[in-house]
Design a protein around this motif. Structure first.
Motif, PDB file in Angstrom:
ATOM      1  N   SER A  37      20.508  -3.907 -14.905  1.00  0.00           N
ATOM      2  CA  SER A  37      19.985  -3.697 -13.550  1.00  0.00           C
ATOM      3  C   SER A  37      20.909  -2.773 -12.771  1.00  0.00           C
ATOM      4  CB  SER A  37      19.882  -5.056 -12.833  1.00  0.00           C
ATOM      5  OG  SER A  37      21.150  -5.697 -12.790  1.00  0.00           O
ATOM      6  N   GLN A  38      22.194  -2.734 -13.163  1.00  0.00           N
ATOM      7  CA  GLN A  38      23.152  -1.829 -12.529  1.00  0.00           C
ATOM      8  C   GLN A  38      23.003  -0.437 -13.147  1.00  0.00           C
ATOM      9  OE1 GLN A  38      26.817  -3.742 -13.450  1.00  0.00           O
ATOM     10  NE2 GLN A  38      26.552  -5.390 -11.962  1.00  0.00           N
ATOM     11  N   SER A  39      21.915   0.243 -12.824  1.00  0.00           N
ATOM     12  CA  SER A  39      21.591   1.515 -13.466  1.00  0.00           C
ATOM     13  C   SER A  39      22.531   2.641 -13.073  1.00  0.00           C
ATOM     14  CB  SER A  39      20.156   1.918 -13.112  1.00  0.00           C
ATOM     15  OG  SER A  39      20.016   2.019 -11.709  1.00  0.00           O
ATOM     16  N   ASN A  40      23.326   2.448 -12.045  1.00  0.00           N
ATOM     17  CA  ASN A  40      24.248   3.497 -11.619  1.00  0.00           C
ATOM     18  C   ASN A  40      25.654   3.304 -12.187  1.00  0.00           C
ATOM     19  OD1 ASN A  40      24.844   1.221 -10.205  1.00  0.00           O
ATOM     20  ND2 ASN A  40      25.177   2.242  -8.231  1.00  0.00           N
ATOM     21  N   ALA A  41      25.775   2.391 -13.170  1.00  0.00           N
ATOM     22  CA  ALA A  41      27.083   2.155 -13.761  1.00  0.00           C
ATOM     23  C   ALA A  41      27.596   3.436 -14.402  1.00  0.00           C
ATOM     24  CB  ALA A  41      26.991   1.045 -14.812  1.00  0.00           C
ATOM     25  N   SER A  42      28.894   3.676 -14.289  1.00  0.00           N
ATOM     26  CA  SER A  42      29.458   4.942 -14.726  1.00  0.00           C
ATOM     27  C   SER A  42      29.729   4.988 -16.220  1.00  0.00           C
ATOM     28  CB  SER A  42      30.762   5.211 -13.967  1.00  0.00           C
ATOM     29  OG  SER A  42      31.680   4.147 -14.204  1.00  0.00           O
ATOM     30  N   SER A  43      29.938   3.849 -16.853  1.00  0.00           N
ATOM     31  CA  SER A  43      30.283   3.815 -18.270  1.00  0.00           C
ATOM     32  C   SER A  43      29.093   3.390 -19.110  1.00  0.00           C
ATOM     33  CB  SER A  43      31.449   2.851 -18.492  1.00  0.00           C
ATOM     34  OG  SER A  43      31.693   2.677 -19.861  1.00  0.00           O
ATOM     35  N   ALA A  44      29.067   3.882 -20.360  1.00  0.00           N
ATOM     36  CA  ALA A  44      28.005   3.477 -21.282  1.00  0.00           C
ATOM     37  C   ALA A  44      28.250   2.082 -21.831  1.00  0.00           C
ATOM     38  CB  ALA A  44      27.911   4.478 -22.426  1.00  0.00           C
ATOM     39  N   ILE A  45      29.446   1.566 -21.647  1.00  0.00           N
ATOM     40  CA  ILE A  45      29.802   0.250 -22.175  1.00  0.00           C
ATOM     41  C   ILE A  45      30.388  -0.611 -21.067  1.00  0.00           C
ATOM     42  CG2 ILE A  45      31.191  -0.999 -23.861  1.00  0.00           C
ATOM     43  CD1 ILE A  45      31.336   1.535 -25.515  1.00  0.00           C
ATOM     44  N   LEU A  46      29.874  -1.813 -20.931  1.00  0.00           N
ATOM     45  CA  LEU A  46      30.473  -2.808 -20.044  1.00  0.00           C
ATOM     46  C   LEU A  46      31.007  -3.942 -20.902  1.00  0.00           C
ATOM     47  CD1 LEU A  46      28.021  -3.132 -17.021  1.00  0.00           C
ATOM     48  CD2 LEU A  46      30.163  -1.861 -17.151  1.00  0.00           C
ATOM     49  N   VAL A  47      32.162  -4.475 -20.536  1.00  0.00           N
ATOM     50  CA  VAL A  47      32.740  -5.578 -21.282  1.00  0.00           C
ATOM     51  C   VAL A  47      33.300  -6.594 -20.299  1.00  0.00           C
ATOM     52  CG1 VAL A  47      34.927  -4.323 -21.507  1.00  0.00           C
ATOM     53  CG2 VAL A  47      34.443  -6.236 -23.039  1.00  0.00           C
ATOM     54  N   GLY A  48      33.073  -7.868 -20.612  1.00  0.00           N
ATOM     55  CA  GLY A  48      33.556  -8.918 -19.735  1.00  0.00           C
ATOM     56  C   GLY A  48      33.261 -10.288 -20.305  1.00  0.00           C
ATOM     57  N   PRO A  49      33.594 -11.354 -19.575  1.00  0.00           N
ATOM     58  CA  PRO A  49      33.279 -12.708 -20.018  1.00  0.00           C
ATOM     59  C   PRO A  49      31.778 -12.861 -20.274  1.00  0.00           C
ATOM     60  CG  PRO A  49      34.781 -12.758 -18.168  1.00  0.00           C
ATOM     61  CD  PRO A  49      34.323 -11.344 -18.291  1.00  0.00           C
ATOM     62  N   TYR A  50      31.418 -13.520 -21.343  1.00  0.00           N
ATOM     63  CA  TYR A  50      30.014 -13.608 -21.756  1.00  0.00           C
ATOM     64  C   TYR A  50      29.139 -14.220 -20.668  1.00  0.00           C
ATOM     65  CZ  TYR A  50      25.834 -14.848 -24.359  1.00  0.00           C
ATOM     66  OH  TYR A  50      24.531 -14.979 -24.756  1.00  0.00           O
ATOM     67  N   GLU A  51      29.537 -15.343 -20.114  1.00  0.00           N
ATOM     68  CA  GLU A  51      28.701 -16.054 -19.157  1.00  0.00           C
ATOM     69  C   GLU A  51      28.437 -15.216 -17.915  1.00  0.00           C
ATOM     70  OE1 GLU A  51      27.086 -18.708 -19.639  1.00  0.00           O
ATOM     71  OE2 GLU A  51      27.962 -19.170 -21.600  1.00  0.00           O
ATOM     72  N   GLU A  52      29.400 -14.411 -17.496  1.00  0.00           N
ATOM     73  CA  GLU A  52      29.220 -13.578 -16.307  1.00  0.00           C
ATOM     74  C   GLU A  52      28.347 -12.359 -16.604  1.00  0.00           C
ATOM     75  OE1 GLU A  52      32.948 -12.519 -14.597  1.00  0.00           O
ATOM     76  OE2 GLU A  52      33.724 -14.574 -14.622  1.00  0.00           O
ATOM     77  N   LEU A  53      28.635 -11.653 -17.695  1.00  0.00           N
ATOM     78  CA  LEU A  53      27.937 -10.410 -17.995  1.00  0.00           C
ATOM     79  C   LEU A  53      26.531 -10.642 -18.552  1.00  0.00           C
ATOM     80  CD1 LEU A  53      28.525  -7.413 -17.730  1.00  0.00           C
ATOM     81  CD2 LEU A  53      29.395  -7.416 -20.079  1.00  0.00           C
ATOM     82  N   ALA A  54      26.319 -11.805 -19.158  1.00  0.00           N
ATOM     83  CA  ALA A  54      25.005 -12.109 -19.728  1.00  0.00           C
ATOM     84  C   ALA A  54      23.918 -12.172 -18.668  1.00  0.00           C
ATOM     85  CB  ALA A  54      25.056 -13.428 -20.498  1.00  0.00           C
ATOM     86  N   GLU A  55      24.309 -12.377 -17.414  1.00  0.00           N
ATOM     87  CA  GLU A  55      23.333 -12.436 -16.326  1.00  0.00           C
ATOM     88  C   GLU A  55      22.766 -11.055 -16.014  1.00  0.00           C
ATOM     89  OE1 GLU A  55      22.226 -15.212 -14.927  1.00  0.00           O
ATOM     90  OE2 GLU A  55      23.480 -16.296 -16.366  1.00  0.00           O
ATOM     91  N   THR A  56      23.555 -10.003 -16.227  1.00  0.00           N
ATOM     92  CA  THR A  56      23.102  -8.642 -15.907  1.00  0.00           C
ATOM     93  C   THR A  56      22.767  -7.828 -17.143  1.00  0.00           C
ATOM     94  OG1 THR A  56      25.427  -7.947 -15.823  1.00  0.00           O
ATOM     95  CG2 THR A  56      24.365  -8.507 -13.732  1.00  0.00           C
ATOM     96  N   CYS A  57      23.337  -8.183 -18.274  1.00  0.00           N
ATOM     97  CA  CYS A  57      23.054  -7.474 -19.527  1.00  0.00           C
ATOM     98  C   CYS A  57      21.872  -8.150 -20.212  1.00  0.00           C
ATOM     99  CB  CYS A  57      24.288  -7.510 -20.434  1.00  0.00           C
ATOM    100  SG  CYS A  57      24.052  -6.676 -22.007  1.00  0.00           S
ATOM    101  N   THR A  58      20.784  -7.445 -20.355  1.00  0.00           N
ATOM    102  CA  THR A  58      19.566  -8.030 -20.917  1.00  0.00           C
ATOM    103  C   THR A  58      19.698  -8.200 -22.428  1.00  0.00           C
ATOM    104  OG1 THR A  58      18.252  -6.939 -19.211  1.00  0.00           O
ATOM    105  CG2 THR A  58      17.068  -7.813 -21.121  1.00  0.00           C
ATOM    106  N   LEU A  59      19.837  -9.429 -22.863  1.00  0.00           N
ATOM    107  CA  LEU A  59      19.880  -9.743 -24.288  1.00  0.00           C
ATOM    108  C   LEU A  59      18.492 -10.168 -24.741  1.00  0.00           C
ATOM    109  CD1 LEU A  59      22.909 -10.137 -23.294  1.00  0.00           C
ATOM    110  CD2 LEU A  59      23.144 -11.679 -25.252  1.00  0.00           C
ATOM    111  N   SER A  60      18.076  -9.737 -25.908  1.00  0.00           N
ATOM    112  CA  SER A  60      16.758 -10.128 -26.423  1.00  0.00           C
ATOM    113  C   SER A  60      16.739 -11.633 -26.682  1.00  0.00           C
ATOM    114  CB  SER A  60      16.450  -9.385 -27.723  1.00  0.00           C
ATOM    115  OG  SER A  60      17.293  -9.839 -28.771  1.00  0.00           O
ATOM    116  N   SER A  61      15.563 -12.201 -26.653  1.00  0.00           N
ATOM    117  CA  SER A  61      15.432 -13.635 -26.908  1.00  0.00           C
ATOM    118  C   SER A  61      15.889 -13.971 -28.330  1.00  0.00           C
ATOM    119  CB  SER A  61      13.981 -14.076 -26.705  1.00  0.00           C
ATOM    120  OG  SER A  61      13.102 -13.353 -27.561  1.00  0.00           O
ATOM    121  N   GLN A  62      15.645 -13.031 -29.277  1.00  0.00           N
ATOM    122  CA  GLN A  62      16.066 -13.279 -30.658  1.00  0.00           C
ATOM    123  C   GLN A  62      17.588 -13.364 -30.755  1.00  0.00           C
ATOM    124  OE1 GLN A  62      13.958 -10.901 -29.645  1.00  0.00           O
ATOM    125  NE2 GLN A  62      12.368 -10.462 -31.162  1.00  0.00           N
ATOM    126  N   TYR A  63      18.262 -12.484 -30.004  1.00  0.00           N
ATOM    127  CA  TYR A  63      19.728 -12.483 -30.049  1.00  0.00           C
ATOM    128  C   TYR A  63      20.286 -13.744 -29.390  1.00  0.00           C
ATOM    129  CZ  TYR A  63      24.361 -10.233 -30.235  1.00  0.00           C
ATOM    130  OH  TYR A  63      25.673  -9.909 -30.524  1.00  0.00           O
TER     131      TYR A  63
END
Length: 495
Positions: free
Chosen positions: A196-222
């Motif tokens: 949802s943060q489409s204006n992010a400057s980097s192609a890669i975001l990294v952080g704690p799973y529980e925090e980043l999982a809210e904004t990083c869309t993971l497929s239901s299969q994953y």
């Protein structure tokens, strides 16, 4: 001299010898233990593993060659597991080899966890894990059912690919803390934004799973895959999120490695998960190391398992009967999936006639009495055709035309000796009752490349691997009996 020396001098000589012995023992303990030899020179630093090949039930082979310069020089071991490799068996195998190649350059001591085979593809699922845990796999097969894994890991090592680790060894040795890598699971990123943060400057975001999982869309299969691993005490603690919105060039391996180790200690062991590896490699999301381009050729060098070899010999003795024999591999999929139904009918008939001509020519000139035919239709055929036949009635070619064309090929090669149903059942008998599509396909290919002459009709990656294996088996033969009819140029150029 020792006898003539004074008592004091003799004592000093004895003490000196003892000290030398102690130094030698300590040197061997520190630098030659467990059969591994460490060579220290100004030119290179290289670790050699003990010279032995791992059988499927042994501990996994370690890739510890650091002189190539690809792997990151850190003592921690890395365990990588992908939810799925996508596509049918041949494509999935290529994707798995690409994963092994990429992983081999990620770290010096790295393993890729074996996927399971079901529905002619390679993947992991909670249902398969449950079957393995309960005492055996029924709806899926293991890689060791298909391939000689000792030879497979040796081949991987020779080409600087990561070795394959058994599922049970992964559960036993891998750290419980997971670094999950998430990436788009669509073929293209056009019109989609993974974050949802489409204006992010980097192609890669990294952080704690529980925090980043809210904004990083993971497929239901994953998400289901990661949830399934929790039952084995694994927990996703870090998330590496590759953004669709910022992806405009293949991502370098070093960028992923730096992101992974942003929160992980490089000296510690690591568990790394992926979702759909096909999309990391095949659509150019990740830049593959240069030597990975040879993965197609590597697929042609993979050796069938002992079971497959024995079952192929059983089939030849009980069903081919007449030897030597000509193998004819017919791929119908290429014609059935064409949009122009009239052209489809015409091209299939024309190509079939050419294949029959080639067969008759070699049968008479080489006096070869036997014949073996493979078809990519029916319950053991191509997965791409499982739904196609339902649509054929809407086309001019239609079900009737398809049946007539296939019957023409079938009856010509078998002289009405078999019905199609009997032909399918023969593979179930030879395999000992296995009805998994991917397994039967590899059984058919193993039988085909054991023939004295090979005719490829229709092409595709499955036939290309058969071509490479057939040529390898008959390397040095002056008059190789090999034909390609209506195949891609990549196959025709190798004949």
């Amino acid at each position: 001299i020792f006898i003539m020396a004074s008592t004091t001098v003799r004592r000093l000589l004895v003490i000196s010898v003892c000290l030398v012995c102690v130094v030698v023992v300590v040197w061997n303990v520190l630098f030659h233990r467990d059969g591994s030899h460490y060579s220290w020179t100004q030119a290179s630093f290289r670790m050699f593993e003990a010279e032995r090949v791992s059988e499927p039930n042994d501990e996994p082979i370690l890739l510890l060659d650091l002189t190539r310069g690809g792997g990151s020089n850190h003592p921690g071991s890395v365990h990588m597991i992908s939810r799925s490799y996508g596509g049918q068996m041949t494509r999935a195998m290529k994707n798995m080899l690409l994963h092994q190649c990429w992983a081999g350059s990620f770290a010096s001591n790295v393993h890729v966890v074996e996927p399971f085979s079901a529905k002619s593809s390679l993947y992991h699922s909670q249902s398969i894990w449950h079957e393995v845990e309960s005492g055996g796999v029924t709806s899926a097969a293991r890689l060791s059912d298909y391939f000689d894994m000792g030879a497979f890991n040796k081949l991987s090592k020779e080409h600087y690919y990561a070795s394959i680790m058994r599922w049970e060894d992964f559960l036993r040795h891998a750290p419980s803390s997971i670094v999950a890598v998430a990436a788009p699971e669509t073929v293209s990123c056009e019109g989609r934004k993974l974050l949802s943060q489409s204006n992010a400057s980097s192609a890669i975001l990294v952080g704690p799973y529980e925090e980043l999982a809210e904004t990083c869309t993971l497929s239901s299969q994953y998400r289901n895959f990661l949830a399934g691993l929790q039952k084995y005490n694994f927990t996703a603690t870090t998330l590496v999120c590759i953004q669709c919105s910022s992806w405009n060039a293949p991502i370098e391996l070093s960028e992923i490695r730096d992101a992974v180790y942003k929160y992980a200690n490089r000296s510690e062991n690591l568990t790394l998960t992926f979702s759909m590896w096909r999309n990391y490699a095949s659509v150019g999301l990740l830049r593959m190391p240069e030597h990975c381009k040879h993965s197609d050729r590597l697929a042609g060098q993979v050796v069938s398992s002992h079971n497959l070899m024995n079952q192929s010999q059983y089939y030849i003795q009980h069903f081919v009967k007449s030897t030597p024999y000509i193998s004819v591999m017919i791929r119908v999929e290429r014609f059935l999936t064409q949009k122009n139904s009239g052209r489809m009918n015409e091209s299939f008939t024309s190509c079939l006639n050419r294949a029959i001509e080639k067969y008759e020519l070699h049968r008479k000139n080489r006096a070869i009495p036997g014949v073996f035919v493979t078809l990519d239709i029916g319950k053991f055929g191509s997965g791409e055709l499982q739904g196609t036949s339902k649509q054929l009635s809407r086309r001019k070619f239609g079900r009737e035309g398809w049946s007539v064309a296939v019957d023409t090929a079938f009856k010509h090669f078998f002289s009405e000796r078999w019905t199609f149903s009997e032909w399918e059942s023969s593979f179930v008998e030879a395999s000992g009752g296995i009805e998994e599509r991917g397994y039967i396909a590899l059984l058919q290919r193993t039988i085909a490349i054991s023939g004295d002459c090979l005719i490829l009709f229709g092409g595709g990656k499955f036939q290309e691997v058969a071509l490479q294996q057939f040529k390898a088996a008959y390397a040095g033969t002056s008059k190789l009996c090999l034909e390609a009819v209506c195949t891609e140029k990549t196959i025709a150029d190798q004949v």
